[in-house]
Design a protein around this motif. Structure first.
Motif, short mmCIF file in Angstrom:
data_model
loop_
_atom_site.label_atom_id
_atom_site.label_comp_id
_atom_site.label_asym_id
_atom_site.label_seq_id
_atom_site.Cartn_x
_atom_site.Cartn_y
_atom_site.Cartn_z
N UNK A 67 0.77 -1.18 -0.09
CA UNK A 67 0.04 -0.05 0.03
C UNK A 67 0.79 1.47 -0.09
N UNK A 68 1.76 1.20 0.89
CA UNK A 68 2.89 2.49 1.03
C UNK A 68 3.45 2.61 -0.42
N UNK A 69 3.99 1.52 -0.88
CA UNK A 69 4.82 1.70 -2.30
C UNK A 69 3.99 2.36 -3.39
N UNK A 70 2.70 1.91 -3.45
CA UNK A 70 1.97 2.52 -4.42
C UNK A 70 1.75 4.26 -4.30
N UNK A 75 5.54 9.60 -5.94
CA UNK A 75 6.36 10.85 -5.66
C UNK A 75 7.51 10.95 -6.85
N UNK A 76 7.89 10.07 -7.57
CA UNK A 76 8.85 9.86 -8.46
C UNK A 76 8.15 10.13 -9.93
N UNK A 77 6.76 9.53 -9.93
CA UNK A 77 6.05 9.59 -11.32
C UNK A 77 5.68 10.95 -11.38
N UNK A 78 5.49 11.78 -10.36
CA UNK A 78 5.45 13.18 -10.60
C UNK A 78 6.55 14.13 -10.72
N UNK A 79 7.43 13.44 -10.82
CA UNK A 79 8.88 14.38 -11.21
C UNK A 79 9.71 14.97 -9.96
N UNK A 80 9.60 14.34 -8.74
CA UNK A 80 10.05 14.91 -7.57
C UNK A 80 11.58 13.83 -7.36
N UNK A 81 12.43 14.58 -6.58
CA UNK A 81 13.71 13.77 -6.20
C UNK A 81 13.41 13.04 -4.93
N UNK A 82 14.03 11.66 -4.72
CA UNK A 82 13.76 11.30 -3.34
C UNK A 82 15.26 11.02 -2.78
N UNK A 83 15.17 11.27 -1.70
CA UNK A 83 16.42 11.28 -0.69
C UNK A 83 16.33 9.99 0.38
N UNK A 109 18.54 2.58 1.27
CA UNK A 109 18.81 3.00 -0.03
C UNK A 109 18.19 1.93 -0.97
N UNK A 110 18.41 0.57 -0.87
CA UNK A 110 18.00 -0.59 -1.78
C UNK A 110 16.60 -0.19 -1.93
N UNK A 111 15.81 -0.31 -0.59
CA UNK A 111 14.39 -0.36 -0.31
C UNK A 111 13.83 1.09 -1.21
N UNK A 115 11.26 0.89 -4.44
CA UNK A 115 9.93 1.14 -4.36
C UNK A 115 9.79 2.45 -5.45
N UNK A 116 10.74 3.20 -5.59
CA UNK A 116 10.43 4.67 -6.26
C UNK A 116 11.03 4.60 -7.75
N UNK A 117 11.95 3.58 -8.05
CA UNK A 117 12.54 3.56 -9.30
C UNK A 117 13.66 4.60 -9.29
N UNK A 118 14.04 5.11 -8.22
CA UNK A 118 15.20 6.22 -8.16
C UNK A 118 16.12 6.30 -7.12
#
Ligand SMILES: [Zn+2]
Length: 310
Positions: A67-70, A75-83, A109-111, A115-118
């Motif tokens: 559910x959370x991964x969805x 976040x990344x689909x809409x063009x944001x950076x993940x840290x 980092x791996x998780x 989850x986000x592809x980034x």
């Protein structure tokens, strides 16, 4: 032609419901309850309206449920950076050995990448915790920046306030004894710089900007607090902070938290939390005013772009 505006960075520490409950010492946090279903679509729409692309610091543990991964993927689909915001969100990373911290960073980092592809390029420690070991691990993993420092003298005061408002036991308080850092954090540099790690190794530090000279924090939580006294006072305070940053050539890295933007009317489980008596509508209005003020003087970007432009 007018000069282009300087860059300022915007980031959000995506602390989940359980992380707030954990720091507050509330029962049930260890079931890892989540409010992503409400918060993430809400904040993404708001950022779209403001035409902002920012950095979200994500906690590894939150990627475990489907559910959370969805929602994290959005976040990344809409063009944001993940840290990377650590795996377990424990605010005392400075007490970890090199091996412990390495395990924590890699797992998160791996998780987050799964989850986000980034792959995260930056890190922020929970509760502004960090250590030299942490920087070495980040450098060895190819990270471009750490964003964990908050140069302020007010850390010990913020900690006392938290303890006062919480139901923590003596043991829990002991584990959190360095939460929000020591008084000496105030002497840290405000402008971005490089940590030298030996053998020509280095990593950039992007501090959360506080008011130059005075080192008073002015991230959104503080502004929101001031706005409860008076919106005029809040704007004056922010304008002074921006002015001091301008005259001291201090670039701004501006920090957001979920509870700065969403109110107790939407996240009812946290309605007892400081500042959660304020409704979402009002928080959004303040957020909008703050971003408009910053936009007047800066081009607002995520931390990676900000760092590239330095
Ligand atoms: Zn956090």
């Amino acid at each position: 032609m007018s000069k282009p505006k300087p860059l300022a960075a915007i980031s959000l520490d995506l602390d989940n419901l359980w992380a707030y409950m954990k720091i507050h010492g509330d029962e049930g946090w260890d079931k890892y309850p989540s409010y992503f279903d409400i918060f993430i679509p809400y904040v993404l729409d708001l950022l779209d309206e403001l035409k902002l692309k920012i950095t979200f610091f994500i906690v590894g543990k939150d990627t475990e449920s489907e559910e959370n991964r969805k929602y994290l993927r959005m976040i990344t689909d809409r063009g944001h950076e993940v840290g990377n915001h650590s795996y377990y969100h424990e605010s005392w990373l400075q007490t970890y050995s090199y091996e412990e911290i390495e395990k924590e960073i890699i797992a998160a980092e791996l998780a987050i990448e799964r989850a986000t592809g980034q792959k995260p390029k930056g890190f922020r420690g929970p509760g502004f915790s960090w250590s030299k070991n942490l920087l070495r691990v980040l450098e060895s993993r190819g990270y471009l920046y750490d964003a964990s420092t908050l140069p302020t003298y007010l850390g010990p005061l913020a900690r006392l306030y938290y303890f006062w408002k919480s139901d923590l036991s003596k043991e829990e308080k002991r584990a959190r004894k360095e939460l929000f850092g020591k008084f000496s954090e105030g002497f840290r540099k405000l402008k971005p710089y490089y940590w030298k790690l030996g053998d020509e190794k280095r990593i950039a530090e992007i501090p959360v900007t506080t008011m130059p000279i005075f080192k008073f924090p002015f991230h959104l939580s503080y502004l929101l607090y001031l706005s409860n006294i008076s919106t005029g006072l809040m704007k004056l305070y922010l304008n002074i902070a921006i002015f001091l940053c301008k005259v001291t050539y201090t670039p701004i890295s501006f920090l957001l938290h979920p509870l700065d933007i969403i109110g107790g009317d939407q996240i009812t489980q946290l309605s007892f939390f400081p500042g959660m008596n304020v409704r979402s509508e009002r928080k959004v209005r303040i957020f909008w005013e703050v971003i408009s003020l910053l936009k007047g003087k800066y081009t607002l970007v995520n931390i990676s772009e900000f760092q590239n432009g330095l």
